[in-house]
Motif scaffolding. Structure first.
Motif, PDB file in Angstrom:
ATOM      1  N   GLY A 204       0.791  -1.222   0.000  1.00 32.42           N
ATOM      2  CA  GLY A 204       0.000   0.000   0.000  1.00 32.42           C
ATOM      3  C   GLY A 204       0.819   1.267   0.000  1.00 32.42           C
ATOM      4  O   GLY A 204       0.302   2.339  -0.314  1.00 32.42           O
ATOM      5  N   ASP A 205       2.115   1.197   0.350  1.00 28.97           N
ATOM      6  CA  ASP A 205       2.951   2.391   0.374  1.00 28.97           C
ATOM      7  C   ASP A 205       3.269   2.905  -1.020  1.00 28.97           C
ATOM      8  O   ASP A 205       3.922   3.952  -1.166  1.00 28.97           O
ATOM      9  CB  ASP A 205       4.244   2.105   1.141  1.00 28.97           C
ATOM     10  CG  ASP A 205       5.017   0.945   0.550  1.00 28.97           C
ATOM     11  OD1 ASP A 205       4.436   0.193  -0.277  1.00 28.97           O
ATOM     12  OD2 ASP A 205       6.203   0.768   0.901  1.00 28.97           O
ATOM     13  N   ARG A 206       2.809   2.208  -2.063  1.00 33.81           N
ATOM     14  CA  ARG A 206       3.004   2.697  -3.445  1.00 33.81           C
ATOM     15  C   ARG A 206       1.740   3.333  -4.013  1.00 33.81           C
ATOM     16  O   ARG A 206       1.697   3.709  -5.174  1.00 33.81           O
ATOM     17  CB  ARG A 206       3.442   1.528  -4.335  1.00 33.81           C
ATOM     18  CG  ARG A 206       4.807   0.948  -3.965  1.00 33.81           C
ATOM     19  CD  ARG A 206       5.249  -0.085  -4.970  1.00 33.81           C
ATOM     20  NE  ARG A 206       4.392  -1.281  -4.960  1.00 33.81           N
ATOM     21  CZ  ARG A 206       4.580  -2.329  -4.158  1.00 33.81           C
ATOM     22  NH1 ARG A 206       5.588  -2.319  -3.293  1.00 33.81           N
ATOM     23  NH2 ARG A 206       3.772  -3.374  -4.195  1.00 33.81           N
ATOM     24  N   ASP A 207       0.729   3.465  -3.170  1.00 32.47           N
ATOM     25  CA  ASP A 207      -0.541   4.037  -3.603  1.00 32.47           C
ATOM     26  C   ASP A 207      -0.728   5.386  -2.905  1.00 32.47           C
ATOM     27  O   ASP A 207      -0.937   5.428  -1.684  1.00 32.47           O
ATOM     28  CB  ASP A 207      -1.688   3.083  -3.245  1.00 32.47           C
ATOM     29  CG  ASP A 207      -3.040   3.571  -3.732  1.00 32.47           C
ATOM     30  OD1 ASP A 207      -3.126   4.712  -4.231  1.00 32.47           O
ATOM     31  OD2 ASP A 207      -4.024   2.814  -3.617  1.00 32.47           O
ATOM     32  N   PRO A 208      -0.664   6.531  -3.637  1.00 30.00           N
ATOM     33  CA  PRO A 208      -0.802   7.837  -2.972  1.00 30.00           C
ATOM     34  C   PRO A 208      -2.156   8.020  -2.305  1.00 30.00           C
ATOM     35  O   PRO A 208      -2.254   8.670  -1.260  1.00 30.00           O
ATOM     36  CB  PRO A 208      -0.592   8.845  -4.113  1.00 30.00           C
ATOM     37  CG  PRO A 208      -0.827   8.076  -5.371  1.00 30.00           C
ATOM     38  CD  PRO A 208      -0.426   6.669  -5.081  1.00 30.00           C
ATOM     39  N   GLY A 209      -3.206   7.440  -2.878  1.00 27.39           N
ATOM     40  CA  GLY A 209      -4.516   7.559  -2.235  1.00 27.39           C
ATOM     41  C   GLY A 209      -4.563   6.851  -0.906  1.00 27.39           C
ATOM     42  O   GLY A 209      -5.138   7.363   0.070  1.00 27.39           O
ATOM     43  N   LEU A 210      -3.968   5.666  -0.835  1.00 28.86           N
ATOM     44  CA  LEU A 210      -3.944   4.924   0.417  1.00 28.86           C
ATOM     45  C   LEU A 210      -3.027   5.606   1.436  1.00 28.86           C
ATOM     46  O   LEU A 210      -3.329   5.642   2.637  1.00 28.86           O
ATOM     47  CB  LEU A 210      -3.480   3.493   0.149  1.00 28.86           C
ATOM     48  CG  LEU A 210      -3.511   2.534   1.331  1.00 28.86           C
ATOM     49  CD1 LEU A 210      -4.901   2.473   1.951  1.00 28.86           C
ATOM     50  CD2 LEU A 210      -3.070   1.145   0.883  1.00 28.86           C
TER      51      LEU A 210
END
Length: 308
Positions: A204-210
């Motif tokens: 999830g650390d590669r998803d700016p929304g998350l």
């Protein structure tokens, strides 16, 4: 509507029957030709009469008369006209009955065949179904929105299902994200934080929304965006400099850190990305207007609060 359709269909069916039955009933029947037997017998009687006249006149002897009469009778029997004529009369009578039979068969079967074909390939449920009166249905009420308690029960059930799924597959990123969002709705922020932290561990650390969602949960728990939420926001902007929620939080963080210029930069960038008439754009214009009043300097390229 249904009655009109049925009457129209019956009328068309009768017209079709007329096109089929009338020619059959009006077809010329097989006329019985004059009987060949009667003709042959008449000719035979004439020739017999002629023989008798010749014998009376003395032109023929009795023996010649008998021989000639025997020849005439043999010709009449050998001609076969009697049997053949009887067969033709019988055939003619049978042929005369064919159009009548076909007409009655058409009248009896065509309507049922048409109805069966329509029920097979047509839209009978729309024609024979009960037609509802115009206006809102009396017996069907508009669905009422679920109550807050019902939503709570539904989301609690969803959270339990997700936890059971994650017990079998703890590496599923989507399940951790959905569990975190569900727990936020249930206002269980500590459990939501744990769910988002697990999501960070599984990609999830590669998803700016998350990242921004996780930062928002942490900020609400600790009462500010400094610390770990700030690092999450900075990473989200590194992945996507135009991420709307990350720019919003970055401007709020800069304002909390007494950096109005940095906040203005983030919100000006955000204002360009938002739809001009959206409520979010209205809020950002209000924030920028407050910054303008605070330092007394005009905002370059930023429209003032819109008048609605």
């Amino acid at each position: 509507m249904n009655g009109t359709f049925l009457l129209l269909a019956m009328g068309l069916c009768l017209v079709a029957l007329g096109f089929m039955v009338i020619p059959l009933l009006c077809a010329p029947r097989c006329e019985e030709n004059p009987s060949r037997r009667a003709t042959n017998l008449a000719v035979h009687r004439d020739r017999v009469r002629e023989l008798e006249q010749d014998m009376t006149a003395g032109l023929l002897t009795g023996a010649q008369h008998d021989n000639a009469l025997a020849d005439l009778e043999r010709e009449l029997l050998d001609s076969g006209a009697v049997g053949s004529d009887e067969r033709q009369v019988a055939q003619g009578r049978g042929s005369a009955r064919v159009p009548l039979v076909a007409a009655w068969v058409s009248i009896s079967l065509l309507p049922f065949m048409a109805i069966g074909l329509y029920l097979t390939v047509g839209h009978a449920e729309e024609v024979f179904g009960t037609q509802l009166p115009a206006g809102p249905p009396a017996s069907v009420s508009e669905a009422e929105p679920p109550s807050e308690a019902a939503l709570q029960r539904e989301f609690q059930h969803l959270a339990q299902q997700l936890q059971g799924r994650l017990a079998q597959d703890p590496t599923h990123l989507g399940s951790w994200v959905l569990l975190g969002r569900t727990l936020v709705f249930l206002d269980d922020l500590p459990a939501a934080e744990r769910a988002f932290r697990e999501a960070m561990r599984h990609g999830g650390d590669r998803d700016p929304g998350l990242l921004t969602r996780y930062a928002d949960v942490l900020a609400e728990r600790q009462g500010g965006l400094a610390g770990e939420p700030q690092r999450l926001i900075e990473r989200a902007l590194t992945l996507d400099p135009d991420h709307v929620q990350a720019l919003w939080l970055a401007g709020t963080l800069a304002l909390q850190q007494n950096s109005p210029d940095e906040a203005r930069n983030h919100w000006q960038r955000l204002l360009v990305l938002l739809p001009p008439e959206s409520p979010e754009a209205e809020v950002i214009r209000g924030n920028l207007g407050q910054l303008d009043q605070a330092d007394g300097s005009p905002l370059d390229g930023v429209p003032a609060r819109s008048e609605t």
